[in-house]
Design a protein around this motif. Structure first.
Motif, PDB file in Angstrom:
ATOM      1  N   GLY A  52       1.801   6.962  -6.868  1.00 24.28           N
ATOM      2  CA  GLY A  52       0.586   7.767  -7.115  1.00 24.28           C
ATOM      3  C   GLY A  52      -0.641   6.730  -7.674  1.00 24.28           C
ATOM      4  O   GLY A  52      -1.503   7.354  -8.287  1.00 24.28           O
ATOM      5  N   ASP A  53      -0.346   5.613  -7.597  1.00 23.86           N
ATOM      6  CA  ASP A  53      -1.532   4.835  -7.950  1.00 23.86           C
ATOM      7  C   ASP A  53      -2.585   4.509  -6.851  1.00 23.86           C
ATOM      8  O   ASP A  53      -2.202   4.974  -5.559  1.00 23.86           O
ATOM      9  CB  ASP A  53      -0.709   3.037  -8.152  1.00 23.86           C
ATOM     10  CG  ASP A  53       0.082   3.061  -9.306  1.00 23.86           C
ATOM     11  OD1 ASP A  53       0.046   4.026 -10.069  1.00 23.86           O
ATOM     12  OD2 ASP A  53       0.902   2.068  -9.316  1.00 23.86           O
ATOM     13  N   GLU A  54      -3.579   3.674  -7.425  1.00 22.54           N
ATOM     14  CA  GLU A  54      -4.575   3.511  -6.212  1.00 22.54           C
ATOM     15  C   GLU A  54      -4.179   2.205  -5.532  1.00 22.54           C
ATOM     16  O   GLU A  54      -3.704   1.242  -6.012  1.00 22.54           O
ATOM     17  CB  GLU A  54      -5.892   3.116  -7.008  1.00 22.54           C
ATOM     18  CG  GLU A  54      -6.909   2.955  -5.953  1.00 22.54           C
ATOM     19  CD  GLU A  54      -7.657   4.084  -5.311  1.00 22.54           C
ATOM     20  OE1 GLU A  54      -8.210   4.000  -4.366  1.00 22.54           O
ATOM     21  OE2 GLU A  54      -7.550   5.167  -6.001  1.00 22.54           O
ATOM     22  N   PRO A  55      -4.014   2.387  -3.924  1.00 20.18           N
ATOM     23  CA  PRO A  55      -3.633   1.315  -3.315  1.00 20.18           C
ATOM     24  C   PRO A  55      -4.529   0.023  -3.290  1.00 20.18           C
ATOM     25  O   PRO A  55      -5.666   0.222  -3.641  1.00 20.18           O
ATOM     26  CB  PRO A  55      -3.442   1.843  -1.688  1.00 20.18           C
ATOM     27  CG  PRO A  55      -4.564   3.232  -1.947  1.00 20.18           C
ATOM     28  CD  PRO A  55      -4.585   3.555  -3.314  1.00 20.18           C
ATOM     29  N   PRO A  56      -3.898  -0.875  -3.344  1.00 21.65           N
ATOM     30  CA  PRO A  56      -4.630  -2.318  -3.305  1.00 21.65           C
ATOM     31  C   PRO A  56      -5.879  -2.334  -2.196  1.00 21.65           C
ATOM     32  O   PRO A  56      -5.673  -1.911  -1.064  1.00 21.65           O
ATOM     33  CB  PRO A  56      -3.587  -3.355  -3.276  1.00 21.65           C
ATOM     34  CG  PRO A  56      -2.316  -2.842  -2.980  1.00 21.65           C
ATOM     35  CD  PRO A  56      -2.677  -1.486  -3.051  1.00 21.65           C
ATOM     36  N   ALA A  57      -7.000  -2.902  -2.740  1.00 22.79           N
ATOM     37  CA  ALA A  57      -7.829  -3.115  -1.626  1.00 22.79           C
ATOM     38  C   ALA A  57      -7.723  -3.992  -0.606  1.00 22.79           C
ATOM     39  O   ALA A  57      -6.826  -4.844  -0.528  1.00 22.79           O
ATOM     40  CB  ALA A  57      -9.213  -3.513  -2.285  1.00 22.79           C
ATOM     41  N   ALA A  71       2.316   1.629  -3.377  1.00 21.10           N
ATOM     42  CA  ALA A  71       1.246   2.347  -4.384  1.00 21.10           C
ATOM     43  C   ALA A  71       1.058   3.775  -4.244  1.00 21.10           C
ATOM     44  O   ALA A  71       0.864   4.439  -5.082  1.00 21.10           O
ATOM     45  CB  ALA A  71       0.097   1.424  -4.133  1.00 21.10           C
ATOM     46  N   ARG A  72       0.995   3.877  -2.883  1.00 22.76           N
ATOM     47  CA  ARG A  72       0.995   5.765  -2.637  1.00 22.76           C
ATOM     48  C   ARG A  72       1.906   6.317  -3.304  1.00 22.76           C
ATOM     49  O   ARG A  72       1.741   7.357  -3.672  1.00 22.76           O
ATOM     50  CB  ARG A  72       0.486   5.862  -1.228  1.00 22.76           C
ATOM     51  CG  ARG A  72      -1.074   5.550  -0.873  1.00 22.76           C
ATOM     52  CD  ARG A  72      -1.350   5.821   0.626  1.00 22.76           C
ATOM     53  NE  ARG A  72      -0.892   4.596   1.333  1.00 22.76           N
ATOM     54  CZ  ARG A  72      -0.267   4.801   2.821  1.00 22.76           C
ATOM     55  NH1 ARG A  72      -0.181   5.751   3.458  1.00 22.76           N
ATOM     56  NH2 ARG A  72       0.003   3.584   3.252  1.00 22.76           N
ATOM     57  N   GLN A 118       0.832  -1.157  -0.019  1.00 20.49           N
ATOM     58  CA  GLN A 118      -0.034  -0.069  -0.224  1.00 20.49           C
ATOM     59  C   GLN A 118       0.861   1.361   0.045  1.00 20.49           C
ATOM     60  O   GLN A 118       0.568   2.190  -0.869  1.00 20.49           O
ATOM     61  CB  GLN A 118      -0.976  -0.082   1.244  1.00 20.49           C
ATOM     62  CG  GLN A 118      -2.017  -1.056   1.116  1.00 20.49           C
ATOM     63  CD  GLN A 118      -2.914  -1.186   2.524  1.00 20.49           C
ATOM     64  OE1 GLN A 118      -2.513  -0.480   3.460  1.00 20.49           O
ATOM     65  NE2 GLN A 118      -4.051  -1.845   2.423  1.00 20.49           N
TER      66      GLN A 118
END
Length: 93
Positions: free
Chosen positions: A87-92, A83-84, A80
């Motif tokens: 700049g991506d959407e963090p995994p659920a 990903a942050r 997570q």
């Protein structure tokens, strides 16, 4: 996690202590009066290695499972964060 690992470690150390005392006093009963403490301690360590794995299997499995849960949580948090940072959407979760 720390509690499970601590319980397992204490159980292993107590096994070494009990074996060392048993070996020392067993030597005394056999008539060995000059029995250095290091000898039963080293022999107890060698004997406690395989004996502890066999005797404390439930404790070892519980400690291993708690370590696996901790590692999985840490891996997920790291993914997570990466990903942050990208700049991506963090995994659920």
């Amino acid at each position: 996690m720390a509690v499970d690992v601590l319980i397992y470690t204490i159980a292993r150390l107590l096994l070494v202590a009990v074996l060392a005392v048993a070996i020392y006093f067993g030597g005394q009963l056999l008539g060995i009066s000059e029995f250095p403490v290091v000898v039963p301690l080293l022999l107890a360590i060698v004997l406690a290695l395989p004996l502890g794995i066999w005797l404390f299997t439930p404790l070892r499995r519980r400690a291993t499972a708690s370590i696996a849960v901790f590692d999985e949580r840490r891996r997920r948090d790291r993914e997570q964060l990466r990903a942050r940072l990208r700049g991506d959407e963090p995994p659920a979760v």
